[in-house]
Design a protein around this motif. Structure first.
Motif, PDB file in Angstrom:
ATOM      1  N   VAL A  74      -5.790  15.660  -2.129  1.00 41.73           N
ATOM      2  CA  VAL A  74      -5.246  15.140  -3.383  1.00 41.73           C
ATOM      3  C   VAL A  74      -6.442  14.805  -4.262  1.00 41.73           C
ATOM      4  CG1 VAL A  74      -3.894  13.313  -4.445  1.00 41.73           C
ATOM      5  CG2 VAL A  74      -3.224  14.209  -2.203  1.00 41.73           C
ATOM      6  N   PHE A  75      -6.481  15.390  -5.444  1.00 40.06           N
ATOM      7  CA  PHE A  75      -7.715  15.326  -6.224  1.00 40.06           C
ATOM      8  C   PHE A  75      -7.759  14.236  -7.290  1.00 40.06           C
ATOM      9  CE2 PHE A  75      -7.612  19.653  -4.535  1.00 40.06           C
ATOM     10  CZ  PHE A  75      -8.856  19.711  -3.939  1.00 40.06           C
ATOM     11  N   SER A  76      -6.696  13.461  -7.429  1.00 38.03           N
ATOM     12  CA  SER A  76      -6.734  12.382  -8.418  1.00 38.03           C
ATOM     13  C   SER A  76      -6.010  11.163  -7.870  1.00 38.03           C
ATOM     14  CB  SER A  76      -6.075  12.819  -9.723  1.00 38.03           C
ATOM     15  OG  SER A  76      -4.662  12.880  -9.587  1.00 38.03           O
ATOM     16  N   PRO A  77      -6.458   9.967  -8.268  1.00 37.68           N
ATOM     17  CA  PRO A  77      -5.765   8.759  -7.818  1.00 37.68           C
ATOM     18  C   PRO A  77      -4.340   8.698  -8.350  1.00 37.68           C
ATOM     19  CG  PRO A  77      -7.465   8.232  -9.443  1.00 37.68           C
ATOM     20  CD  PRO A  77      -7.657   9.664  -9.070  1.00 37.68           C
ATOM     21  N   GLU A  78      -4.085   9.294  -9.518  1.00 38.07           N
ATOM     22  CA  GLU A  78      -2.738   9.295 -10.083  1.00 38.07           C
ATOM     23  C   GLU A  78      -1.773  10.094  -9.200  1.00 38.07           C
ATOM     24  OE1 GLU A  78      -5.694   8.275 -13.018  1.00 38.07           O
ATOM     25  OE2 GLU A  78      -5.487  10.109 -11.818  1.00 38.07           O
ATOM     26  N   GLU A  79      -2.239  11.250  -8.725  1.00 36.57           N
ATOM     27  CA  GLU A  79      -1.419  12.075  -7.841  1.00 36.57           C
ATOM     28  C   GLU A  79      -1.165  11.345  -6.525  1.00 36.57           C
ATOM     29  OE1 GLU A  79      -1.516  16.519  -5.729  1.00 36.57           O
ATOM     30  OE2 GLU A  79      -3.170  15.875  -7.030  1.00 36.57           O
ATOM     31  N   ALA A  80      -2.199  10.677  -6.022  1.00 39.59           N
ATOM     32  CA  ALA A  80      -2.034   9.913  -4.781  1.00 39.59           C
ATOM     33  C   ALA A  80      -1.029   8.776  -4.981  1.00 39.59           C
ATOM     34  CB  ALA A  80      -3.380   9.359  -4.324  1.00 39.59           C
ATOM     35  N   ASP A  81      -1.106   8.096  -6.116  1.00 41.19           N
ATOM     36  CA  ASP A  81      -0.174   6.995  -6.399  1.00 41.19           C
ATOM     37  C   ASP A  81       1.258   7.496  -6.482  1.00 41.19           C
ATOM     38  OD1 ASP A  81      -2.229   5.157  -6.458  1.00 41.19           O
ATOM     39  OD2 ASP A  81      -2.412   5.143  -8.643  1.00 41.19           O
ATOM     40  N   ALA A  82       1.454   8.667  -7.115  1.00 43.66           N
ATOM     41  CA  ALA A  82       2.804   9.212  -7.268  1.00 43.66           C
ATOM     42  C   ALA A  82       3.406   9.555  -5.909  1.00 43.66           C
ATOM     43  CB  ALA A  82       2.758  10.451  -8.160  1.00 43.66           C
ATOM     44  N   LEU A  83       2.585  10.120  -5.011  1.00 37.74           N
ATOM     45  CA  LEU A  83       3.082  10.469  -3.685  1.00 37.74           C
ATOM     46  C   LEU A  83       3.319   9.214  -2.853  1.00 37.74           C
ATOM     47  CD1 LEU A  83       3.830  12.849  -1.903  1.00 37.74           C
ATOM     48  CD2 LEU A  83       1.454  12.985  -1.165  1.00 37.74           C
ATOM     49  N   TYR A  84       2.455   8.238  -3.001  1.00 40.46           N
ATOM     50  CA  TYR A  84       2.599   6.976  -2.273  1.00 40.46           C
ATOM     51  C   TYR A  84       3.914   6.295  -2.640  1.00 40.46           C
ATOM     52  CZ  TYR A  84       1.626   2.162  -0.791  1.00 40.46           C
ATOM     53  OH  TYR A  84       1.709   0.917  -0.209  1.00 40.46           O
ATOM     54  N   ALA A  85       4.295   6.413  -3.919  1.00 42.87           N
ATOM     55  CA  ALA A  85       5.535   5.780  -4.386  1.00 42.87           C
ATOM     56  C   ALA A  85       6.768   6.381  -3.717  1.00 42.87           C
ATOM     57  CB  ALA A  85       5.644   5.919  -5.900  1.00 42.87           C
ATOM     58  N   LYS A  86       6.649   7.602  -3.224  1.00 37.77           N
ATOM     59  CA  LYS A  86       7.781   8.271  -2.567  1.00 37.77           C
ATOM     60  C   LYS A  86       7.875   7.954  -1.083  1.00 37.77           C
ATOM     61  CE  LYS A  86       7.620  12.342  -5.625  1.00 37.77           C
ATOM     62  NZ  LYS A  86       7.482  13.817  -5.646  1.00 37.77           N
TER      63      LYS A  86
ATOM     64  N   THR B 164       1.842  15.501   8.548  1.00 34.34           N
ATOM     65  CA  THR B 164       1.484  16.260   7.350  1.00 34.34           C
ATOM     66  C   THR B 164       0.674  15.317   6.471  1.00 34.34           C
ATOM     67  OG1 THR B 164       3.506  17.569   7.530  1.00 34.34           O
ATOM     68  CG2 THR B 164       2.368  17.596   5.414  1.00 34.34           C
ATOM     69  N   MET B 165      -0.588  15.669   6.237  1.00 35.37           N
ATOM     70  CA  MET B 165      -1.527  14.731   5.630  1.00 35.37           C
ATOM     71  C   MET B 165      -1.868  15.131   4.200  1.00 35.37           C
ATOM     72  SD  MET B 165      -4.120  14.072   8.838  1.00 35.37           S
ATOM     73  CE  MET B 165      -4.593  15.788   8.993  1.00 35.37           C
ATOM     74  N   ASN B 166      -1.949  14.116   3.356  1.00 34.31           N
ATOM     75  CA  ASN B 166      -2.353  14.297   1.961  1.00 34.31           C
ATOM     76  C   ASN B 166      -3.480  13.308   1.693  1.00 34.31           C
ATOM     77  OD1 ASN B 166       0.075  16.033   0.635  1.00 34.31           O
ATOM     78  ND2 ASN B 166       0.844  14.655   2.219  1.00 34.31           N
ATOM     79  N   THR B 167      -4.680  13.821   1.554  1.00 30.79           N
ATOM     80  CA  THR B 167      -5.865  12.975   1.562  1.00 30.79           C
ATOM     81  C   THR B 167      -6.533  12.894   0.195  1.00 30.79           C
ATOM     82  OG1 THR B 167      -6.260  13.612   3.865  1.00 30.79           O
ATOM     83  CG2 THR B 167      -8.070  12.558   2.700  1.00 30.79           C
ATOM     84  N   PHE B 168      -6.665  11.661  -0.293  1.00 27.91           N
ATOM     85  CA  PHE B 168      -7.486  11.386  -1.466  1.00 27.91           C
ATOM     86  C   PHE B 168      -8.791  10.790  -0.951  1.00 27.91           C
ATOM     87  CE2 PHE B 168      -8.805   8.219  -4.763  1.00 27.91           C
ATOM     88  CZ  PHE B 168      -9.269   9.152  -5.687  1.00 27.91           C
ATOM     89  N   LEU B 169      -9.874  11.543  -1.064  1.00 26.92           N
ATOM     90  CA  LEU B 169     -11.127  11.173  -0.411  1.00 26.92           C
ATOM     91  C   LEU B 169     -11.884  10.063  -1.139  1.00 26.92           C
ATOM     92  CD1 LEU B 169     -12.046  14.783   0.564  1.00 26.92           C
ATOM     93  CD2 LEU B 169     -11.482  12.951   2.141  1.00 26.92           C
ATOM     94  N   GLY B 170     -11.663   9.940  -2.425  1.00 24.26           N
ATOM     95  CA  GLY B 170     -12.190   8.808  -3.166  1.00 24.26           C
ATOM     96  C   GLY B 170     -13.665   8.547  -2.954  1.00 24.26           C
ATOM     97  N   ALA B 171     -14.003   7.283  -2.701  1.00 23.17           N
ATOM     98  CA  ALA B 171     -15.396   6.854  -2.607  1.00 23.17           C
ATOM     99  C   ALA B 171     -16.136   7.509  -1.444  1.00 23.17           C
ATOM    100  CB  ALA B 171     -15.460   5.335  -2.465  1.00 23.17           C
TER     101      ALA B 171
ATOM    102  N   THR C 176     -11.652   4.807  -6.064  1.00 29.63           N
ATOM    103  CA  THR C 176     -11.268   3.826  -5.059  1.00 29.63           C
ATOM    104  C   THR C 176     -11.605   4.316  -3.657  1.00 29.63           C
ATOM    105  OG1 THR C 176      -9.060   4.797  -4.951  1.00 29.63           O
ATOM    106  CG2 THR C 176      -9.380   2.973  -6.499  1.00 29.63           C
ATOM    107  N   THR C 177     -11.444   3.436  -2.686  1.00 25.63           N
ATOM    108  CA  THR C 177     -11.613   3.816  -1.282  1.00 25.63           C
ATOM    109  C   THR C 177     -10.636   4.943  -0.927  1.00 25.63           C
ATOM    110  OG1 THR C 177     -12.382   1.622  -0.653  1.00 25.63           O
ATOM    111  CG2 THR C 177     -11.399   2.960   1.091  1.00 25.63           C
ATOM    112  N   GLY C 178     -11.094   5.871  -0.113  1.00 28.94           N
ATOM    113  CA  GLY C 178     -10.264   6.992   0.283  1.00 28.94           C
ATOM    114  C   GLY C 178      -9.036   6.558   1.070  1.00 28.94           C
ATOM    115  N   ARG C 179      -7.970   7.327   0.907  1.00 27.26           N
ATOM    116  CA  ARG C 179      -6.748   7.058   1.663  1.00 27.26           C
ATOM    117  C   ARG C 179      -6.082   8.369   2.038  1.00 27.26           C
ATOM    118  NH1 ARG C 179      -2.980   5.191  -3.447  1.00 27.26           N
ATOM    119  NH2 ARG C 179      -4.632   5.509  -4.966  1.00 27.26           N
ATOM    120  N   CYS C 180      -5.404   8.349   3.155  1.00 26.30           N
ATOM    121  CA  CYS C 180      -4.690   9.536   3.640  1.00 26.30           C
ATOM    122  C   CYS C 180      -3.227   9.165   3.817  1.00 26.30           C
ATOM    123  CB  CYS C 180      -5.288  10.028   4.955  1.00 26.30           C
ATOM    124  SG  CYS C 180      -4.536  11.560   5.558  1.00 26.30           S
TER     125      CYS C 180
END
Length: 330
Positions: A40-52, A129-136, A114-118
């Motif tokens: 996941v290449f942007s924090p916005e995309e990660a936030d949208a998926l996290y909300a689901k 099934t993993m979606n990784t925002f690598l962040g910092a 931000t700190t990375g999250r998966c």
């Protein structure tokens, strides 16, 4: 050469895993490939998926960090180098890894990202099934390396996932030079096919130059690296260049090849696969712990198989039972 103070120092992504159950339909509806890892290449995309996501669990992760967490649980002396941001998830990661008895001195990074999250969606069959925002984590500079620490560890353990960005790749190259200059061994895990696809030439260069002492891969990864159609052919392509090649074979167990000799152990029996997150990471933990303690290849493989079996029977990529107890006598 002096006796090292640490069994392993690992360099890898510093990530917090967020795990949640999901249906196959949810995976398909959101355009994911079941069982795969996507970036996941942007924090916005990660936030949208996290909300689901449904109700989830937050557990510190990252491939190499999971491995040394397992090693520390087995009694190895461990340290970790990885980049977090100066934020809440960064504090979670730092707390968790230090609470496991692992030395972690890398300074937090101010500002974005931000700190990375998966974000990990686990289906009823245990597939993740993993979606990784690598962040910092992808901003680890060579300046963050502690040369004395690296030189004081029996093994330097590197994860292929972190080879993508230029800054940490340069840091890992520098770390290899430090470790080898101190007469220590370098262990490397290929991580995933998409990583190999982007860096096949670079990985072959490391192997051809004799910079890797222990190579970890699963059967599909090593075939993908060598562009062969069988595990035997893949191992034959690298075994003369890497002193120790370790390949996991899913439900068929695992094997290690050293000096032309092959050692194979079966997979450990389990009740039910709940979540395969971290299976390879914890296998590497058991195996490398065994090697650091001077155990045979068979015993080291068995330790890896036991640790992998433990982690796939619950959510999360860190052990939740006493690994020393379940591996006693190996």
């Amino acid at each position: 050469m002096t006796e090292p103070r640490y069994d392993v120092v690992a360099i890898g992504n510093a990530i917090v895993d967020i795990l949640s159950p999901a249906t196959d339909a949810f995976i398909a509806d959101n355009g994911m490939t079941k069982g795969a890892m996507a970036l996941v290449f942007s924090p916005e995309e990660a936030d949208a998926l996290y909300a689901k996501m449904g109700p989830g669990q937050e557990v510190s992760g990252g491939s190499a960090a999971n491995t040394i967490a397992g090693m520390a649980a087995l009694g190895s002396r461990c340290a970790f180098i990885g980049q977090v941001a100066d934020d809440q998830l960064g504090e979670v990661f730092a707390h968790d890894i230090r609470a496991a008895g692992i030395r972690f001195d890398t300074a937090s990074r101010a500002g974005a990202p931000t700190t990375g999250r998966c974000l990990i969606f686990v289906t009823p069959d245990g597939q993740r099934t993993m979606n990784t925002f690598l962040g910092a984590s992808h901003y680890l500079p060579a300046e963050a390396l502690d040369a004395a620490l690296i030189a004081d560890a029996r093994y330097l353990y590197l994860e292929g996932y972190l080879w993508d960005p230029e800054e940490p790749r340069a840091a890992m190259r520098a770390a290899i030079d430090i470790a080898r200059g101190a007469g220590r061994k370098v262990a490397f895990t290929l991580s995933a096919e998409f990583v190999i696809d982007r860096h096949r030439d670079a990985f072959h260069a490391l192997i051809d130059q004799g910079l890797i002492d222990v190579l970890f891969a699963n059967e599909t990864e090593i075939m993908f690296l060598t562009q062969t159609d069988s595990v035997d052919a893949a191992v034959a392509a690298v075994q003369g260049k890497v002193p120790l090649v370790v390949v996991t074979l899913a439900e068929r167990g695992a094997m290690a090849v050293a000096g032309g000799e092959r050692t194979v152990v079966p997979a450990q029996p389990i009740d039910k696969v709940v979540d395969t997150t971290g299976a390879g990471d914890l296998f590497a933990a058991g195996f490398l712990h065994g090697q650091a303690q001077g155990k045979s290849l068979e015993a080291s493989l068995t330790l890896g198989a036991i640790c992998a079996a433990e982690v796939i029977q619950h959510f999360g990529a860190r052990p939740i039972v006493d690994l020393k107890a379940i591996t006693a006598g190996v």
